[in-house]
Structure formats: C-alpha cells, structure tokens
Design a protein around this motif. Structure first.
Motif, PDB file in Angstrom:
ATOM      1  N   ALA A  13      -2.172  45.953 -24.002  1.00 39.93           N
ATOM      2  CA  ALA A  13      -2.136  45.436 -22.623  1.00 39.93           C
ATOM      3  C   ALA A  13      -1.693  43.975 -22.616  1.00 39.93           C
ATOM      4  N   THR A  14      -2.181  43.192 -23.596  1.00 39.51           N
ATOM      5  CA  THR A  14      -1.781  41.788 -23.711  1.00 39.51           C
ATOM      6  C   THR A  14      -0.295  41.664 -24.023  1.00 39.51           C
ATOM      7  N   THR A  15       0.204  42.551 -24.875  1.00 38.35           N
ATOM      8  CA  THR A  15       1.638  42.561 -25.215  1.00 38.35           C
ATOM      9  C   THR A  15       2.486  42.799 -23.974  1.00 38.35           C
ATOM     10  N   ILE A  16       2.126  43.813 -23.202  1.00 42.17           N
ATOM     11  CA  ILE A  16       2.892  44.154 -21.999  1.00 42.17           C
ATOM     12  C   ILE A  16       2.836  43.020 -20.981  1.00 42.17           C
ATOM     13  N   LEU A  17       1.629  42.566 -20.667  1.00 43.19           N
ATOM     14  CA  LEU A  17       1.464  41.535 -19.634  1.00 43.19           C
ATOM     15  C   LEU A  17       2.064  40.199 -20.075  1.00 43.19           C
ATOM     16  N   GLY A  18       1.822  39.813 -21.330  1.00 44.00           N
ATOM     17  CA  GLY A  18       2.328  38.534 -21.828  1.00 44.00           C
ATOM     18  C   GLY A  18       3.838  38.475 -21.852  1.00 44.00           C
ATOM     19  N   ASN A  19       4.466  39.527 -22.359  1.00 45.80           N
ATOM     20  CA  ASN A  19       5.929  39.540 -22.427  1.00 45.80           C
ATOM     21  C   ASN A  19       6.571  39.711 -21.056  1.00 45.80           C
ATOM     22  N   LEU A  20       5.937  40.482 -20.181  1.00 44.06           N
ATOM     23  CA  LEU A  20       6.441  40.593 -18.799  1.00 44.06           C
ATOM     24  C   LEU A  20       6.371  39.243 -18.098  1.00 44.06           C
ATOM     25  N   LEU A  21       5.292  38.503 -18.338  1.00 43.03           N
ATOM     26  CA  LEU A  21       5.143  37.173 -17.737  1.00 43.03           C
ATOM     27  C   LEU A  21       6.252  36.243 -18.213  1.00 43.03           C
ATOM     28  N   ILE A  22       6.567  36.297 -19.503  1.00 46.06           N
ATOM     29  CA  ILE A  22       7.667  35.477 -20.044  1.00 46.06           C
ATOM     30  C   ILE A  22       8.973  35.809 -19.334  1.00 46.06           C
ATOM     31  N   ILE A  23       9.274  37.110 -19.189  1.00 49.79           N
ATOM     32  CA  ILE A  23      10.521  37.548 -18.539  1.00 49.79           C
ATOM     33  C   ILE A  23      10.569  37.070 -17.097  1.00 49.79           C
ATOM     34  N   ILE A  24       9.463  37.233 -16.368  1.00 50.63           N
ATOM     35  CA  ILE A  24       9.406  36.825 -14.949  1.00 50.63           C
ATOM     36  C   ILE A  24       9.587  35.318 -14.811  1.00 50.63           C
ATOM     37  N   ILE A  25       8.905  34.558 -15.680  1.00 50.13           N
ATOM     38  CA  ILE A  25       9.001  33.096 -15.622  1.00 50.13           C
ATOM     39  C   ILE A  25      10.435  32.639 -15.865  1.00 50.13           C
ATOM     40  N   ILE A  26      11.076  33.209 -16.866  1.00 52.88           N
ATOM     41  CA  ILE A  26      12.450  32.803 -17.199  1.00 52.88           C
ATOM     42  C   ILE A  26      13.424  33.194 -16.087  1.00 52.88           C
ATOM     43  N   THR A  31      12.752  33.592 -12.888  1.00 57.18           N
ATOM     44  CA  THR A  31      12.486  32.931 -11.605  1.00 57.18           C
ATOM     45  C   THR A  31      12.587  31.406 -11.663  1.00 57.18           C
ATOM     46  N   SER A  32      12.594  30.835 -12.875  1.00 57.89           N
ATOM     47  CA  SER A  32      12.646  29.380 -13.000  1.00 57.89           C
ATOM     48  C   SER A  32      14.099  28.900 -13.109  1.00 57.89           C
ATOM     49  N   GLU A  33      14.431  27.916 -12.304  1.00 55.87           N
ATOM     50  CA  GLU A  33      15.791  27.351 -12.336  1.00 55.87           C
ATOM     51  C   GLU A  33      16.009  26.475 -13.560  1.00 55.87           C
ATOM     52  N   LYS A  34      14.929  25.914 -14.108  1.00 54.92           N
ATOM     53  CA  LYS A  34      15.062  25.004 -15.241  1.00 54.92           C
ATOM     54  C   LYS A  34      15.193  25.738 -16.574  1.00 54.92           C
ATOM     55  N   LEU A  35      14.719  26.976 -16.617  1.00 48.42           N
ATOM     56  CA  LEU A  35      14.777  27.738 -17.867  1.00 48.42           C
ATOM     57  C   LEU A  35      16.038  28.600 -17.901  1.00 48.42           C
ATOM     58  N   ASN A  36      17.187  27.923 -17.828  1.00 53.84           N
ATOM     59  CA  ASN A  36      18.465  28.648 -17.776  1.00 53.84           C
ATOM     60  C   ASN A  36      19.343  28.406 -19.002  1.00 53.84           C
ATOM     61  N   SER A  37      18.761  27.830 -20.044  1.00 51.64           N
ATOM     62  CA  SER A  37      19.529  27.581 -21.266  1.00 51.64           C
ATOM     63  C   SER A  37      19.618  28.869 -22.085  1.00 51.64           C
ATOM     64  N   PRO A  38      20.575  28.937 -23.029  1.00 53.53           N
ATOM     65  CA  PRO A  38      20.700  30.136 -23.876  1.00 53.53           C
ATOM     66  C   PRO A  38      19.417  30.491 -24.619  1.00 53.53           C
ATOM     67  N   MET A  39      18.649  29.475 -25.023  1.00 46.95           N
ATOM     68  CA  MET A  39      17.410  29.739 -25.756  1.00 46.95           C
ATOM     69  C   MET A  39      16.475  30.640 -24.953  1.00 46.95           C
ATOM     70  N   TYR A  40      16.342  30.376 -23.651  1.00 46.59           N
ATOM     71  CA  TYR A  40      15.456  31.174 -22.809  1.00 46.59           C
ATOM     72  C   TYR A  40      16.090  32.511 -22.439  1.00 46.59           C
ATOM     73  N   PHE A  41      17.418  32.545 -22.376  1.00 38.24           N
ATOM     74  CA  PHE A  41      18.120  33.814 -22.172  1.00 38.24           C
ATOM     75  C   PHE A  41      17.791  34.768 -23.325  1.00 38.24           C
ATOM     76  N   PHE A  42      17.866  34.273 -24.549  1.00 39.60           N
ATOM     77  CA  PHE A  42      17.535  35.092 -25.721  1.00 39.60           C
ATOM     78  C   PHE A  42      16.043  35.428 -25.761  1.00 39.60           C
ATOM     79  N   LEU A  43      15.208  34.468 -25.360  1.00 40.29           N
ATOM     80  CA  LEU A  43      13.761  34.694 -25.367  1.00 40.29           C
ATOM     81  C   LEU A  43      13.361  35.814 -24.406  1.00 40.29           C
ATOM     82  N   SER A  44      14.022  35.887 -23.258  1.00 39.17           N
ATOM     83  CA  SER A  44      13.711  36.957 -22.299  1.00 39.17           C
ATOM     84  C   SER A  44      14.043  38.325 -22.887  1.00 39.17           C
TER      85      SER A  44
END
Length: 309
Positions: free
Chosen positions: A34-47, A49-62
């Motif tokens: 459950a932590t895996t699903i929620l934690g990784n989904l949160l990362i994807i949503i944050i990246i 929806t955030s205008e500042k997290l638009n670098s390639p590093m965060y693209f790969f992280l999502s």
C-alpha cells in the motif's frame, strides 16, 4: 527430445510454511505494498502538477515511480494473498505471464536508472550544454529505449523458459514464477538454457552497474572544480540515486549473475527488490530533495484550501 508439457498449473511453496510467520508477513507486506502504491502515485501526481518540477530528472523520476508500481504489482498481490491460503497454485499461463512481466518491468527499471545516471552526469559535468543535450525529444527516446530494452530482455527469458518440457514435478520453491526455479522443474538438461539466461540477465545487470559506477566517478571528479555549496547540492541529488541503485542492483546481481542454481536466501533477496525497494524509492527521493518536498507542501495547501471552501 520431444517437447512434452503435462503441467497445467504450478504449486508455489511460498515464502514460509509457518502460519504465525505467514500472518505477520501478510500484515507487513500489505502495508509495504500500500505504501509503494500511494508513495509512487504521490510522486507522479506531484511531478505532473508542479510547474517547477519540469526538468528531465523529474521526468525520468515519474517514469521510475510508474515502473516501481508495476514491478511490485507483478508479485506482491499474489504473495500477500498466498500467505493466507493453504494451497498456493498458479496456472501455467499465469506463471509465464508473471515471469514475462517481472523481467519486463525489472529490466526497464535497470535501464531507466542508467538513463537517470546519464542525465545527472550531463547536468553536473556539462551544465552549459545540458538543456540542448537532454531535451524533451531525447528524454522521450531514452524512456522508449528503456521500455524496448526491457521488452527484448523479457521475450528472450520467456522464450527460453516456455520451450522447456515440464512433464512431472510442478512444485516451485518460491513465492512467484522466475526462471531459475522453473529450470529446476524441466524434464531435460537445462545447462545451455541456464547459461543463456544468466548471460542475458547477468550481463545487463553488471554492464549497467559498471556504467553507473563510471558515471558517478566522472561526476565526483568534476565536482572538485565546483564551489562547496554547488558540490553539496550535487552530492545530495546523486546520493539519492546511488542509494536506489545499490538497493536494486545488489540483489539483482546476486540472483542473476550466476549459473542456474537456487539458494535458500533467494526468496528473501527477491522480496527485497520486488517489494522493499519500490517502497523505499519515494522516501529516498523525497526526504533528500527540497524541491519535491516544497512541491508536496504546495499540493497539500491547495487541497486544504479547496476542502475549506
């Protein structure tokens, strides 16, 4: 030799035969998954929806978060369910599908982690050329190459396994279907197949690991010319990635960089890289990353404002 297959389902021995231990593991792994699903989904949503997290590093992280969810889902739900039942079975087709999906997402993650190391290497060593070298077009192709690489690897592993004859024993000493436990059940000499499997998985794991080590060695050398503040920021970013790489590659190399043999520790090692590591990745990347933490706070504040209206 004629390829006979009299097996329609496999019996999984599971993680443990002790019912008390199984109940404890059930509770733990349910929380982990459950932590895996929620934690990784949160990362994807944050990246996303955030205008500042638009670098390639965060693209790969999502994409890494998406792969972690998928990879964990291949084995975790079945493992969790089987901890509560006496007879743990899986159909032949289901077993092959699980094997294919596990190697597909696992290998895709290996290539994606290698791509992320390349991204960090260019960003830190060639900062003036970074935006031109790692642009959106290149990012898309690198992610696509990771998926294709994972698919090709998985097809090879699956074809090597599916062509083997299974004519009698059908009890797998594991909690999921993987190549090495299945090779033990085949009614033929699997030495050549085992060598091909080890070469396929082992060479990919080891070669990508070497590339990663070289990339971070180059980064460390280049940091000597930076200011102490710039050096510290770069090290914080790289430390998160190195931690994930060690946690994932270590168990993978242990399992696959060897001939077709199984050890008693294999099941616990497999639990580590199929369940534990995907759960830890969001924590590793968020706890040491101020940009992600700030984006998380902004997302939370927007949610609070909306709920307050």
């Amino acid at each position: 030799m004629e390829n006979k297959n009299n097996v329609t389902e496999f019996i999984l021995r599971g993680l443990t035969q002790d019912k008390t231990v199984a109940k404890v593991c059930f509770s733990l792994f349910l929380v982990f998954y459950a932590t895996t699903i929620l934690g990784n989904l949160l990362i994807i949503i944050i990246i996303k929806t955030s205008e500042k997290l638009n670098s390639p590093m965060y693209f790969f992280l999502s994409y890494l978060s998406f792969v972690d969810i998928s990879y964990s889902t291949v084995a975790a739900p079945k493992l969790i369910y089987d901890l509560l039942v006496e007879k743990k079975t899986i159909s032949f087709a289901g077993c092959i599908a699980q094997l294919f999906a596990g190697h597909f997402f696992g290998c895709a993650e290996i290539f994606l982690l290698t791509v992320m190391a390349y991204d960090r290497c260019v960003a830190i060593c060639k900062p003036l050329h970074y935006t031109n070298t790692v642009n959106k077009h290149v990012c898309g192709w690198l992610v696509a190459a990771s998926w294709v690489g994972g698919f090709v690897h998985s097809v090879v592993q699956t074809l090597q396994t599916i062509q083997l004859p299974f004519c009698g024993p059908n009890e797998i000493d594991h909690y999921c279907c993987d190549v090495h436990p299945l090779l033990k059940l085949a009614c033929t000499d699997t030495y050549i197949t085992g060598v091909i499997v080890a070469a396929n998985s082992g060479v990919i794991s080891l070669s990508c690991f070497v590339v990663l080590i070289v990339s971070y060695a180059v980064i460390l050398v280049s940091l000597r010319r930076r200011s102490s503040e710039g050096r510290l920021k770069a090290l914080y970013t790289c430390t998160s990635h190195i931690t994930v790489v060690v946690l994932f590659f270590g168990p993978c190399i242990f399992i696959y960089m060897r001939p077709s043999t199984t050890f008693s520790a294999d099941k616990m090692v497999s639990v580590f890289y199929t369940i534990i590591t995907p759960m830890l990745n969001p924590l590793i990347y968020t706890l040491r990353n101020e940009e992600v933490k700030n984006a998380m706070k902004k997302l939370w504040s927007r949610k609070v404002k909306r709920s307050g209206k």
